[in-house]
Design an enzyme around this catalytic site. Structure first.
Site, PDB file in Angstrom:
ATOM      1  N   GLY A  18       0.783  -1.238   0.000  1.00  0.00           N
ATOM      2  CA  GLY A  18       0.000   0.000   0.000  1.00  0.00           C
ATOM      3  C   GLY A  18       0.816   1.289   0.000  1.00  0.00           C
ATOM      4  O   GLY A  18       1.875   1.390  -0.627  1.00  0.00           O
ATOM      5  N   GLY A  20       2.482   2.743   2.385  1.00  0.00           N
ATOM      6  CA  GLY A  20       3.803   2.630   3.023  1.00  0.00           C
ATOM      7  C   GLY A  20       4.861   2.118   2.068  1.00  0.00           C
ATOM      8  O   GLY A  20       5.988   2.624   2.028  1.00  0.00           O
ATOM      9  N   SER A 139      -5.649  10.883   7.715  1.00  0.00           N
ATOM     10  CA  SER A 139      -6.631  10.643   6.654  1.00  0.00           C
ATOM     11  C   SER A 139      -7.626  11.795   6.622  1.00  0.00           C
ATOM     12  O   SER A 139      -7.858  12.446   7.653  1.00  0.00           O
ATOM     13  CB  SER A 139      -7.402   9.357   6.948  1.00  0.00           C
ATOM     14  OG  SER A 139      -8.489   9.208   6.053  1.00  0.00           O
ATOM     15  N   TYR A 152     -12.372   4.289  13.302  1.00  0.00           N
ATOM     16  CA  TYR A 152     -11.226   4.658  12.456  1.00  0.00           C
ATOM     17  C   TYR A 152     -11.080   6.188  12.426  1.00  0.00           C
ATOM     18  O   TYR A 152      -9.987   6.725  12.611  1.00  0.00           O
ATOM     19  CB  TYR A 152     -11.450   4.106  11.044  1.00  0.00           C
ATOM     20  CG  TYR A 152     -10.397   4.533  10.033  1.00  0.00           C
ATOM     21  CD1 TYR A 152      -9.100   4.041  10.096  1.00  0.00           C
ATOM     22  CD2 TYR A 152     -10.703   5.422   8.996  1.00  0.00           C
ATOM     23  CE1 TYR A 152      -8.139   4.418   9.161  1.00  0.00           C
ATOM     24  CE2 TYR A 152      -9.760   5.810   8.055  1.00  0.00           C
ATOM     25  CZ  TYR A 152      -8.478   5.305   8.153  1.00  0.00           C
ATOM     26  OH  TYR A 152      -7.523   5.678   7.230  1.00  0.00           O
TER      27      TYR A 152
HETATM   28  P1  NAD Z   1      -2.706  -1.340   3.538  1.00  0.00           P
HETATM   29  O1  NAD Z   1      -3.558  -2.239   4.359  1.00  0.00           O
HETATM   30  O2  NAD Z   1      -2.685  -1.506   2.063  1.00  0.00           O
HETATM   31  O3  NAD Z   1      -1.237  -1.361   4.103  1.00  0.00           O
HETATM   32  C1  NAD Z   1      -1.014  -1.212   5.485  1.00  0.00           C
HETATM   33  C2  NAD Z   1       0.298  -1.842   5.821  1.00  0.00           C
HETATM   34  O4  NAD Z   1       0.488  -1.753   7.235  1.00  0.00           O
HETATM   35  C3  NAD Z   1       0.354  -3.322   5.457  1.00  0.00           C
HETATM   36  O5  NAD Z   1       1.624  -3.573   4.896  1.00  0.00           O
HETATM   37  C4  NAD Z   1       0.167  -4.004   6.798  1.00  0.00           C
HETATM   38  O6  NAD Z   1       0.767  -5.266   6.845  1.00  0.00           O
HETATM   39  C5  NAD Z   1       0.862  -3.011   7.724  1.00  0.00           C
HETATM   40  N1  NAD Z   1       0.448  -3.137   9.099  1.00  0.00           N
HETATM   41  C6  NAD Z   1      -0.814  -3.119   9.583  1.00  0.00           C
HETATM   42  N2  NAD Z   1      -0.783  -3.307  10.920  1.00  0.00           N
HETATM   43  C7  NAD Z   1       0.522  -3.422  11.257  1.00  0.00           C
HETATM   44  C8  NAD Z   1       1.173  -3.647  12.478  1.00  0.00           C
HETATM   45  N3  NAD Z   1       0.489  -3.806  13.612  1.00  0.00           N
HETATM   46  N4  NAD Z   1       2.537  -3.717  12.493  1.00  0.00           N
HETATM   47  C9  NAD Z   1       3.237  -3.580  11.340  1.00  0.00           C
HETATM   48  N5  NAD Z   1       2.662  -3.394  10.152  1.00  0.00           N
HETATM   49  C10 NAD Z   1       1.312  -3.313  10.109  1.00  0.00           C
HETATM   50  O7  NAD Z   1      -3.192   0.131   3.930  1.00  0.00           O
HETATM   51  P2  NAD Z   1      -3.011   1.529   3.182  1.00  0.00           P
HETATM   52  O8  NAD Z   1      -4.286   1.824   2.487  1.00  0.00           O
HETATM   53  O9  NAD Z   1      -1.750   1.576   2.439  1.00  0.00           O
HETATM   54  O10 NAD Z   1      -2.957   2.487   4.455  1.00  0.00           O
HETATM   55  C11 NAD Z   1      -1.742   2.963   5.009  1.00  0.00           C
HETATM   56  C12 NAD Z   1      -2.040   4.141   5.907  1.00  0.00           C
HETATM   57  O11 NAD Z   1      -2.693   5.154   5.141  1.00  0.00           O
HETATM   58  C13 NAD Z   1      -2.976   3.810   7.067  1.00  0.00           C
HETATM   59  O12 NAD Z   1      -2.552   4.488   8.231  1.00  0.00           O
HETATM   60  C14 NAD Z   1      -4.319   4.340   6.601  1.00  0.00           C
HETATM   61  O13 NAD Z   1      -5.144   4.703   7.667  1.00  0.00           O
HETATM   62  C15 NAD Z   1      -3.878   5.555   5.800  1.00  0.00           C
HETATM   63  N6  NAD Z   1      -4.869   5.983   4.808  1.00  0.00           N
HETATM   64  C16 NAD Z   1      -5.230   5.162   3.775  1.00  0.00           C
HETATM   65  C17 NAD Z   1      -6.168   5.601   2.860  1.00  0.00           C
HETATM   66  C18 NAD Z   1      -6.590   4.759   1.705  1.00  0.00           C
HETATM   67  O14 NAD Z   1      -7.625   5.076   1.086  1.00  0.00           O
HETATM   68  N7  NAD Z   1      -5.835   3.737   1.330  1.00  0.00           N
HETATM   69  C19 NAD Z   1      -6.744   6.858   3.002  1.00  0.00           C
HETATM   70  C20 NAD Z   1      -6.365   7.668   4.050  1.00  0.00           C
HETATM   71  C21 NAD Z   1      -5.417   7.217   4.955  1.00  0.00           C
END
Ligand code: NAD
Length: 260
Positions: A18, A20, A139, A152
């Protein structure tokens, strides 16, 4: 533009997929060394194979104090940490009446406490070296609390408060602290989220209807890519962004209906 990130040591929590993972790749492209973090040996080694540059994997669950300690201790073996991206986070749709105490606490541990613990661990060294970048991936849901996942939204608002408070704590030290507020972004996690919302309907149809029905205020009416979010984060890590601190930077496709 040279962002002057060559040789900087960056830690990105939750960076095996994602947003990260894209942040990790973007910082690597600028010449930074990046510590990639995930919860399993398999996910970390898989991510390392797809990333190009000076990477180091650390398996640690940042939902726990022990996991946060492990991530920082392993990263510090490579040198002093210059950049911390508090990215790890979870989201799932659930009606308010069904969100249990355990759910509230789980969301709080992962989405809020991880960033607090990691930031607290890196701040003293960053202050000592008079340079540092701490970024919370919050977010737009921290402002537009989503009715389908109030728990959330609570964690994403909390991150904004912590980020602003920490920036004030680190006043005049050369360390900047900011939040980035992505809007809907097509990551692996969001694909699963949209599948859950689909409830039997086709994924493509749900994806197409999502903006009309659930996010009508989006001005781009599409998901952002994880690379689009990573570009803003990488800029905020740069030398050129030294005057931006204590800020909440939107990368939300205009979904929040305000002009500031
Ligand atoms: P994702 O689920 O695709 O990736 C999240 C990553 O975090 C994964 O690699 C997962 O394994 C890792 N992870 C989760 N819990 C963990 C833990 N306890 N220890 C270590 N690693 C852990 O999610 P994403 O969509 O890429 O979201 C990443 C960040 O962006 C989050 O904080 C999310 O709230 C924020 N965000 C996402 C969106 C969206 O639409 N995708 C929008 C706004 C904010």
């Amino acid at each position: 533009m040279d962002f002057k990130l060559q040789g900087k040591l960056a830690v990105v929590s939750g960076s095996t997929s994602g947003i990260g993972r894209s942040i990790a790749q973007s910082l690597l492209a600028e010449g930074a060394k990046v510590v990639v973090n995930g919860r399993s040996e398999g996910s970390v080694s898989k991510a390392l194979k797809t990333l190009d540059g000076d990477t180091h994997g650390v398996v640690a669950d940042v939902a726990t104090a022990e996991g946060c300690d492990k991530l920082i201790e392993e990263a510090q073996k490579l040198g002093s940490i210059d950049i911390l991206i508090n990215n790890a986070g979870i989201f799932e749709p659930k009606p308010f009446e069904e969100i249990s105490d355990e759910d509230w606490l789980r969301f709080y541990e992962i989405n809020v406490m991880s960033g607090i613990r990691l930031s607290r661990a890196v701040a003293p060294q960053m202050k000592k070296q008079s340079w540092g970048r701490i970024i919370f991936i919050s977010s737009e849901s921290g402002i537009n609390i989503p009715v389908e996942m109030v728990h959330y939204g609570m964690t994403k608002t909390a991150q904004l408060a912590i980020s602003r408070g920490l920036a004030k704590t680190l006043k005049d030290t050369g360390v900047t602290v900011n939040s980035v507020l992505p809007g809907p972004t097509w990551s692996e996690g969001v694909e699963e989220f949209v599948e859950r919302l689909a409830e039997g309907k086709s994924l493509e149809k749900t994806k197409a209807e999502f903006f009309k029905e659930a996010r009508p205020s989006s001005l781009i009416q599409r998901f952002a890519s994880t690379d689009e979010v990573a570009s803003l984060v990488t800029y905020l890590c740069s030398e050129q962004a030294a005057a931006t601190t204590g800020a909440s930077m939107r990368c939300d496709g205009g979904i929040v209906d305000t002009c500031f």
